[in-house]
Design a protein around this motif. Sequence first.
Motif, PDB file in Angstrom:
ATOM      1  N   PHE A 142      -4.313   7.179  -6.639  1.00  0.00           N
ATOM      2  CA  PHE A 142      -3.636   7.828  -5.511  1.00  0.00           C
ATOM      3  C   PHE A 142      -4.613   8.067  -4.365  1.00  0.00           C
ATOM      4  O   PHE A 142      -4.289   7.824  -3.198  1.00  0.00           O
ATOM      5  N   SER A 146      -5.456   4.592  -2.693  1.00  0.00           N
ATOM      6  CA  SER A 146      -4.330   4.003  -1.967  1.00  0.00           C
ATOM      7  C   SER A 146      -3.919   4.874  -0.774  1.00  0.00           C
ATOM      8  O   SER A 146      -3.581   4.354   0.290  1.00  0.00           O
ATOM      9  N   GLY A 147      -3.964   6.179  -0.943  1.00  0.00           N
ATOM     10  CA  GLY A 147      -3.650   7.075   0.179  1.00  0.00           C
ATOM     11  C   GLY A 147      -4.664   6.953   1.297  1.00  0.00           C
ATOM     12  O   GLY A 147      -4.313   6.920   2.484  1.00  0.00           O
ATOM     13  N   SER A 148      -5.946   6.868   0.924  1.00  0.00           N
ATOM     14  CA  SER A 148      -7.005   6.685   1.931  1.00  0.00           C
ATOM     15  C   SER A 148      -6.851   5.349   2.650  1.00  0.00           C
ATOM     16  O   SER A 148      -7.016   5.272   3.868  1.00  0.00           O
ATOM     17  N   CYS A 188       2.191   1.688  -3.543  1.00  0.00           N
ATOM     18  CA  CYS A 188       1.096   2.161  -4.399  1.00  0.00           C
ATOM     19  C   CYS A 188       0.817   3.640  -4.163  1.00  0.00           C
ATOM     20  O   CYS A 188       0.624   4.414  -5.113  1.00  0.00           O
ATOM     21  N   THR A 189       0.811   4.041  -2.898  1.00  0.00           N
ATOM     22  CA  THR A 189       0.584   5.448  -2.571  1.00  0.00           C
ATOM     23  C   THR A 189       1.707   6.317  -3.112  1.00  0.00           C
ATOM     24  O   THR A 189       1.454   7.398  -3.669  1.00  0.00           O
ATOM     25  N   LEU A 194      -4.084   3.690   3.104  1.00  0.00           N
ATOM     26  CA  LEU A 194      -2.922   3.796   3.989  1.00  0.00           C
ATOM     27  C   LEU A 194      -3.284   4.525   5.283  1.00  0.00           C
ATOM     28  O   LEU A 194      -2.910   4.084   6.382  1.00  0.00           O
ATOM     29  N   ILE A 216       0.839  -1.209   0.000  1.00  0.00           N
ATOM     30  CA  ILE A 216       0.000   0.000   0.000  1.00  0.00           C
ATOM     31  C   ILE A 216       0.871   1.255   0.000  1.00  0.00           C
ATOM     32  O   ILE A 216       0.553   2.240  -0.682  1.00  0.00           O
ATOM     33  N   ALA A 235       1.230   9.111  -5.860  1.00  0.00           N
ATOM     34  CA  ALA A 235       1.625  10.489  -5.539  1.00  0.00           C
ATOM     35  C   ALA A 235       2.572  11.044  -6.600  1.00  0.00           C
ATOM     36  O   ALA A 235       2.489  12.227  -6.962  1.00  0.00           O
TER      37      ALA A 235
END
Length: 154
Positions: free
Chosen positions: A75, A78-80, A46-47, A82, A43, A51
């Motif tokens: 993004f 994956s950011g959410s 991926c983030t 994380l 993750i 990004a």
Amino acid sequence: MNDNMSVEQVQTEDLKAFEQRLTEVVGYLRPYAWRWTVLLIVIAVCTACGAWYWLLDEETSKVSFIQSLKNHPFFASSGSTLIILFMAGIHKRVISPAIITARCRKVLANFNMSCDDTGKLILKPPRSRSTPYRPNTRWPNDQQSDQTTHQHNQ
């Protein structure tokens, strides 16, 4: 307890049972910790990749933040994910075997023992008789009792 067993034999068997249980617990947690570590790494990568593409997009600086996240769903998702994983405590799950062994080392230090990262007990050499065991905790009245003891010893 068998009548023929001495106190030392019982203590030895208790230590062996404790060591076996500790190694079982640590051994049980390791595969799960490894899986959580792999998930966290995937993750995070991926983030980071999302990004990178998000920052390289020329549209990002021209549109609103919400619109730029809508333009880059990889993004955003994956950011959410994380953030949610950290809020759920993935960082604790990754290092859970280390947390267990650290806490055991802290408790075992009172008994002049320690343990390694797998849960095996380590017996330390006995303390000398000249220095009696004193716990690290001090009560507010200890200074007074120390002075009284010192006066009685003189």
